[in-house]
Design a protein around this motif. Structure first.
Motif, PDB file in Angstrom:
ATOM      1  N   ASP A  17       0.827  -1.198   0.000  1.00 14.61           N
ATOM      2  CA  ASP A  17       0.000   0.000   0.000  1.00 14.61           C
ATOM      3  C   ASP A  17       0.867   1.256   0.000  1.00 14.61           C
ATOM      4  O   ASP A  17       0.634   2.201  -0.766  1.00 14.61           O
ATOM      5  CB  ASP A  17      -0.900  -0.028   1.234  1.00 14.61           C
ATOM      6  N   LEU A  18       1.884   1.279   0.858  1.00 19.60           N
ATOM      7  CA  LEU A  18       2.729   2.466   0.995  1.00 19.60           C
ATOM      8  C   LEU A  18       3.737   2.602  -0.131  1.00 19.60           C
ATOM      9  O   LEU A  18       4.213   3.703  -0.404  1.00 19.60           O
ATOM     10  CB  LEU A  18       3.446   2.430   2.344  1.00 19.60           C
ATOM     11  N   LEU A  19       4.041   1.495  -0.784  1.00 15.60           N
ATOM     12  CA  LEU A  19       4.928   1.570  -1.935  1.00 15.60           C
ATOM     13  C   LEU A  19       4.306   2.450  -3.006  1.00 15.60           C
ATOM     14  O   LEU A  19       4.990   3.271  -3.639  1.00 15.60           O
ATOM     15  CB  LEU A  19       5.190   0.166  -2.487  1.00 15.60           C
ATOM     16  N   GLY A  20       2.994   2.300  -3.199  1.00 17.05           N
ATOM     17  CA  GLY A  20       2.312   3.155  -4.166  1.00 17.05           C
ATOM     18  C   GLY A  20       2.412   4.618  -3.807  1.00 17.05           C
ATOM     19  O   GLY A  20       2.597   5.478  -4.673  1.00 17.05           O
ATOM     20  N   PHE A  21       2.324   4.932  -2.498  1.00 15.61           N
ATOM     21  CA  PHE A  21       2.472   6.317  -2.062  1.00 15.61           C
ATOM     22  C   PHE A  21       3.883   6.820  -2.336  1.00 15.61           C
ATOM     23  O   PHE A  21       4.084   7.946  -2.803  1.00 15.61           O
ATOM     24  CB  PHE A  21       2.148   6.408  -0.574  1.00 15.61           C
ATOM     25  N   GLY A  22       4.884   5.973  -2.047  1.00 22.27           N
ATOM     26  CA  GLY A  22       6.269   6.374  -2.256  1.00 22.27           C
ATOM     27  C   GLY A  22       6.620   6.604  -3.711  1.00 22.27           C
ATOM     28  O   GLY A  22       7.472   7.423  -4.037  1.00 22.27           O
ATOM     29  N   LEU A  23       5.951   5.880  -4.602  1.00 19.71           N
ATOM     30  CA  LEU A  23       6.250   6.006  -6.033  1.00 19.71           C
ATOM     31  C   LEU A  23       6.008   7.422  -6.556  1.00 19.71           C
ATOM     32  O   LEU A  23       6.712   7.877  -7.460  1.00 19.71           O
ATOM     33  CB  LEU A  23       5.405   5.015  -6.834  1.00 19.71           C
ATOM     34  N   VAL A  24       5.010   8.123  -6.018  1.00 21.86           N
ATOM     35  CA  VAL A  24       4.670   9.438  -6.567  1.00 21.86           C
ATOM     36  C   VAL A  24       5.364  10.586  -5.836  1.00 21.86           C
ATOM     37  O   VAL A  24       5.289  11.733  -6.279  1.00 21.86           O
ATOM     38  CB  VAL A  24       3.139   9.665  -6.555  1.00 21.86           C
ATOM     39  N   MET A  25       6.034  10.291  -4.712  1.00 21.41           N
ATOM     40  CA  MET A  25       6.623  11.369  -3.917  1.00 21.41           C
ATOM     41  C   MET A  25       7.647  12.230  -4.651  1.00 21.41           C
ATOM     42  O   MET A  25       7.641  13.447  -4.510  1.00 21.41           O
ATOM     43  CB  MET A  25       7.250  10.801  -2.637  1.00 21.41           C
ATOM     44  N   PRO A  26       8.560  11.643  -5.449  1.00 20.86           N
ATOM     45  CA  PRO A  26       9.628  12.480  -6.006  1.00 20.86           C
ATOM     46  C   PRO A  26       9.171  13.462  -7.076  1.00 20.86           C
ATOM     47  O   PRO A  26       9.905  14.397  -7.395  1.00 20.86           O
ATOM     48  CB  PRO A  26      10.595  11.452  -6.622  1.00 20.86           C
ATOM     49  N   PHE A  27       7.986  13.275  -7.657  1.00 20.67           N
ATOM     50  CA  PHE A  27       7.668  14.059  -8.843  1.00 20.67           C
ATOM     51  C   PHE A  27       6.305  14.737  -8.840  1.00 20.67           C
ATOM     52  O   PHE A  27       6.090  15.679  -9.615  1.00 20.67           O
ATOM     53  CB  PHE A  27       7.735  13.165 -10.099  1.00 20.67           C
ATOM     54  N   LEU A  28       5.340  14.301  -8.018  1.00 18.84           N
ATOM     55  CA  LEU A  28       3.958  14.745  -8.206  1.00 18.84           C
ATOM     56  C   LEU A  28       3.809  16.255  -8.076  1.00 18.84           C
ATOM     57  O   LEU A  28       3.212  16.909  -8.938  1.00 18.84           O
ATOM     58  CB  LEU A  28       3.033  14.030  -7.208  1.00 18.84           C
ATOM     59  N   ALA A  29       4.346  16.838  -7.006  1.00 20.55           N
ATOM     60  CA  ALA A  29       4.211  18.282  -6.823  1.00 20.55           C
ATOM     61  C   ALA A  29       4.913  19.045  -7.948  1.00 20.55           C
ATOM     62  O   ALA A  29       4.380  20.020  -8.490  1.00 20.55           O
ATOM     63  CB  ALA A  29       4.780  18.697  -5.465  1.00 20.55           C
ATOM     64  N   LYS A  30       6.099  18.592  -8.322  1.00 24.40           N
ATOM     65  CA  LYS A  30       6.849  19.286  -9.372  1.00 24.40           C
ATOM     66  C   LYS A  30       6.169  19.143 -10.726  1.00 24.40           C
ATOM     67  O   LYS A  30       6.142  20.080 -11.531  1.00 24.40           O
ATOM     68  CB  LYS A  30       8.280  18.756  -9.437  1.00 24.40           C
ATOM     69  N   PHE A 243      10.371  18.798  -0.580  1.00 21.56           N
ATOM     70  CA  PHE A 243      11.711  18.233  -0.695  1.00 21.56           C
ATOM     71  C   PHE A 243      12.193  18.179  -2.143  1.00 21.56           C
ATOM     72  O   PHE A 243      13.373  18.395  -2.429  1.00 21.56           O
ATOM     73  CB  PHE A 243      11.748  16.834  -0.071  1.00 21.56           C
ATOM     74  N   THR A 244      11.275  17.904  -3.070  1.00 18.34           N
ATOM     75  CA  THR A 244      11.686  17.860  -4.479  1.00 18.34           C
ATOM     76  C   THR A 244      12.137  19.232  -4.969  1.00 18.34           C
ATOM     77  O   THR A 244      13.092  19.351  -5.736  1.00 18.34           O
ATOM     78  CB  THR A 244      10.540  17.313  -5.356  1.00 18.34           C
ATOM     79  N   PHE A 245      11.458  20.307  -4.497  1.00 15.16           N
ATOM     80  CA  PHE A 245      11.887  21.664  -4.841  1.00 15.16           C
ATOM     81  C   PHE A 245      13.194  22.012  -4.124  1.00 15.16           C
ATOM     82  O   PHE A 245      14.088  22.646  -4.707  1.00 15.16           O
ATOM     83  CB  PHE A 245      10.804  22.678  -4.456  1.00 15.16           C
ATOM     84  N   PHE A 246      13.307  21.606  -2.874  1.00 18.92           N
ATOM     85  CA  PHE A 246      14.501  21.871  -2.067  1.00 18.92           C
ATOM     86  C   PHE A 246      15.743  21.267  -2.731  1.00 18.92           C
ATOM     87  O   PHE A 246      16.775  21.928  -2.880  1.00 18.92           O
ATOM     88  CB  PHE A 246      14.283  21.260  -0.675  1.00 18.92           C
ATOM     89  N   CYS A 247      15.632  20.008  -3.154  1.00 17.34           N
ATOM     90  CA  CYS A 247      16.759  19.340  -3.803  1.00 17.34           C
ATOM     91  C   CYS A 247      17.094  19.981  -5.146  1.00 17.34           C
ATOM     92  O   CYS A 247      18.267  20.134  -5.504  1.00 17.34           O
ATOM     93  CB  CYS A 247      16.445  17.853  -4.001  1.00 17.34           C
ATOM     94  N   SER A 248      16.075  20.375  -5.885  1.00 11.43           N
ATOM     95  CA  SER A 248      16.308  20.975  -7.205  1.00 11.43           C
ATOM     96  C   SER A 248      16.918  22.370  -7.094  1.00 11.43           C
ATOM     97  O   SER A 248      17.897  22.690  -7.780  1.00 11.43           O
ATOM     98  CB  SER A 248      14.985  21.040  -7.974  1.00 11.43           C
ATOM     99  N   ASP A 249      16.376  23.210  -6.220  1.00 14.15           N
ATOM    100  CA  ASP A 249      16.786  24.608  -6.156  1.00 14.15           C
ATOM    101  C   ASP A 249      18.135  24.814  -5.461  1.00 14.15           C
ATOM    102  O   ASP A 249      18.921  25.688  -5.870  1.00 14.15           O
ATOM    103  CB  ASP A 249      15.721  25.437  -5.429  1.00 14.15           C
ATOM    104  N   LEU A 250      18.420  24.025  -4.416  1.00 17.51           N
ATOM    105  CA  LEU A 250      19.635  24.267  -3.628  1.00 17.51           C
ATOM    106  C   LEU A 250      20.758  23.272  -3.912  1.00 17.51           C
ATOM    107  O   LEU A 250      21.913  23.558  -3.606  1.00 17.51           O
ATOM    108  CB  LEU A 250      19.300  24.240  -2.131  1.00 17.51           C
ATOM    109  N   PHE A 251      20.428  22.118  -4.497  1.00 15.66           N
ATOM    110  CA  PHE A 251      21.451  21.097  -4.722  1.00 15.66           C
ATOM    111  C   PHE A 251      21.541  20.654  -6.188  1.00 15.66           C
ATOM    112  O   PHE A 251      22.369  19.819  -6.531  1.00 15.66           O
ATOM    113  CB  PHE A 251      21.183  19.869  -3.840  1.00 15.66           C
ATOM    114  N   ARG A 252      20.672  21.210  -7.039  1.00 14.39           N
ATOM    115  CA  ARG A 252      20.617  20.860  -8.459  1.00 14.39           C
ATOM    116  C   ARG A 252      20.436  19.348  -8.659  1.00 14.39           C
ATOM    117  O   ARG A 252      21.095  18.729  -9.489  1.00 14.39           O
ATOM    118  CB  ARG A 252      21.881  21.348  -9.184  1.00 14.39           C
TER     119      ARG A 252
END
Length: 406
Positions: A17-30, A243-252
């Protein structure tokens, strides 16, 4: 069936169940920001609406499970997850409006509001002194979901459908939910005996049931534990959608790299909740674990602020691992403490109320983090999270060791 195999069954159920949640975490907001043109704040609200629905429905399904059993609730929730993830993937690939994404996430939140039920299942089949270890399996499922889900989701998000990204991980999540549905149908027996079930009046099934919440909070120490957990979760989920914005903006770091960072954090969390908690729970009570975990998370968020200031990826990974350690201590300890104070006939309702408040916290956390990120700056959500964890640590000083009630 003996408790050990049944614990394995519920672990696999929650993990898929939680694997499905984790799959969308890195990209959905972005992806919502890039493809649909919404602001960072609006994009992070996709996480908030999901958690808002969980806030409303976790106690409902917990109370329903006290009446009809745990297994029917788990079956419904997994089937609903399969439908909602299919809808989310379709919205990302072919949808013309971000409203479809919000509708899919709202329905997914309703469907996946099953953690209170899963916790009650564990409480049904474990002795009071073994609750922390049993609840640690749910935390371990979270950790493993964050190991595999973000890494796979971040990689698969690059595959285009209809000139857009992100649909493939959603369709994979829907497929995994179908497998999970088969697993529960044929591999997970009912844990709640008929004589242990309660008859609930119709109002007990309403999402906002203040009398049920008051009933749970009247139990010794439960109200304070829920308040501490609320503050911990609000603080922690400042990170969820930013976190996806944080990693992109400050750490490329792109979506794939963000997935790898989250996977690393998940590895540490799984190791803590699947192994270290078992050892520590023999030596320390749940109140001590909660205090220690909150303080560790406060220092970890301070580390993330520092890592962002200098752009150090090494400090990012180190702070993420330290955060996983602290969170790995608090998350199984809170429901274990609460379950030991709840009567056996009210495990689902009491643990569901706690999960409901956690979901309300997850509603505020991403929204607060998104607002701080857009209005103040990239490091602001983590600075506020550090302060929140410090307050939680101070409040946790008022917790006392668990009673031995079952």
């Amino acid at each position: 069936m003996k408790p050990a195999p049944r614990l394995g069954a519920i672990f696999l159920t929650v993990f898929v169940d939680l694997l499905g949640f984790g799959l969308v975490m890195p990209f959905l907001a972005k992806e919502a920001h890039d493809a649909f043109g919404v602001s960072e704040f609006v994009a992070t609200l996709l996480g908030s609406v999901y958690s808002l629905m969980q806030f409303l429905f976790v106690p409902v399904w917990g109370r329903v499970s006290d009446s009809v059993g745990r297994r029917p609730v788990l079956l419904w929730s997994i089937a609903g997850t399969m439908v909602s993830m299919t809808a989310l993937g379709s919205g990302l690939a072919w949808g013309g409006s971000v409203l479809l994404l919000f509708a899919a996430r709202a329905f997914s939140g309703i469907a996946t509001a099953n953690l209170g039920t899963a916790s009650a299942y564990i409480a049904d089949i474990t002795k009071p002194e073994e609750r922390a270890k049993g609840m640690g399996l749910i935390g371990m499922a979270f950790g493993l979901g964050f190991i595999i889900g973000p890494a796979v989701g971040g990689a698969l998000a690059k595959i285009e459908i209809g000139s857009r990204h992100g649909a493939v991980p959603c369709f994979l999540a829907a497929s995994l939910s179908f497998v999970n549905l088969l697993w529960v149908t044929f591999g997970v027996p009912e844990s709640l005996r008929a004589e242990g079930r309660t008859v609930r009046p119709p109002r007990a099934l309403w999402p906002l049931n203040l009398s049920a919440a008051r009933e749970a909070c009247r139990l010794p120490g439960v109200g304070l534990a829920m308040a501490i957990n609320f503050l911990v979760v609000v603080s922690f989920t400042n990170l969820d959608q930013t976190f996806t914005f944080f990693c992109s903006d400050l750490f490329r770091i792109d979506e794939r790299g963000t997935g790898f960072v989250l996977a690393f954090i998940g590895i540490v969390a799984a190791a803590v909740q699947g192994g270290l908690v078992r050892t520590l729970s023999r030596r320390f009570d749940e109140a001590t674990l909660i205090r220690s975990g909150a303080l560790i998370q406060a220092t970890a968020f301070a580390g993330l602020v520092g890592a962002g200031a200098v752009g150090s990826r090494a400090a990012l990974y180190a702070s993420g691992a330290w955060l996983a350690l602290g969170n790995g201590l608090t998350q199984p300890a809170v429901p274990a403490l609460i379950s030991r104070r709840a009567p056996s006939s009210g495990q689902g309702g009491t643990l569901g109320t706690n999960q409901s408040f956690s979901s309300l916290a997850r509603t505020f956390g991403p929204a607060l983090g998104g607002w701080l990120y857009a209005s103040v700056g990239p490091r602001a959500p983590y600075a506020v999270a550090c302060l929140g964890m410090l307050v939680a640590t101070a409040l946790a000083a008022g917790l006392r060791g668990s009673s031995k009630q079952g």
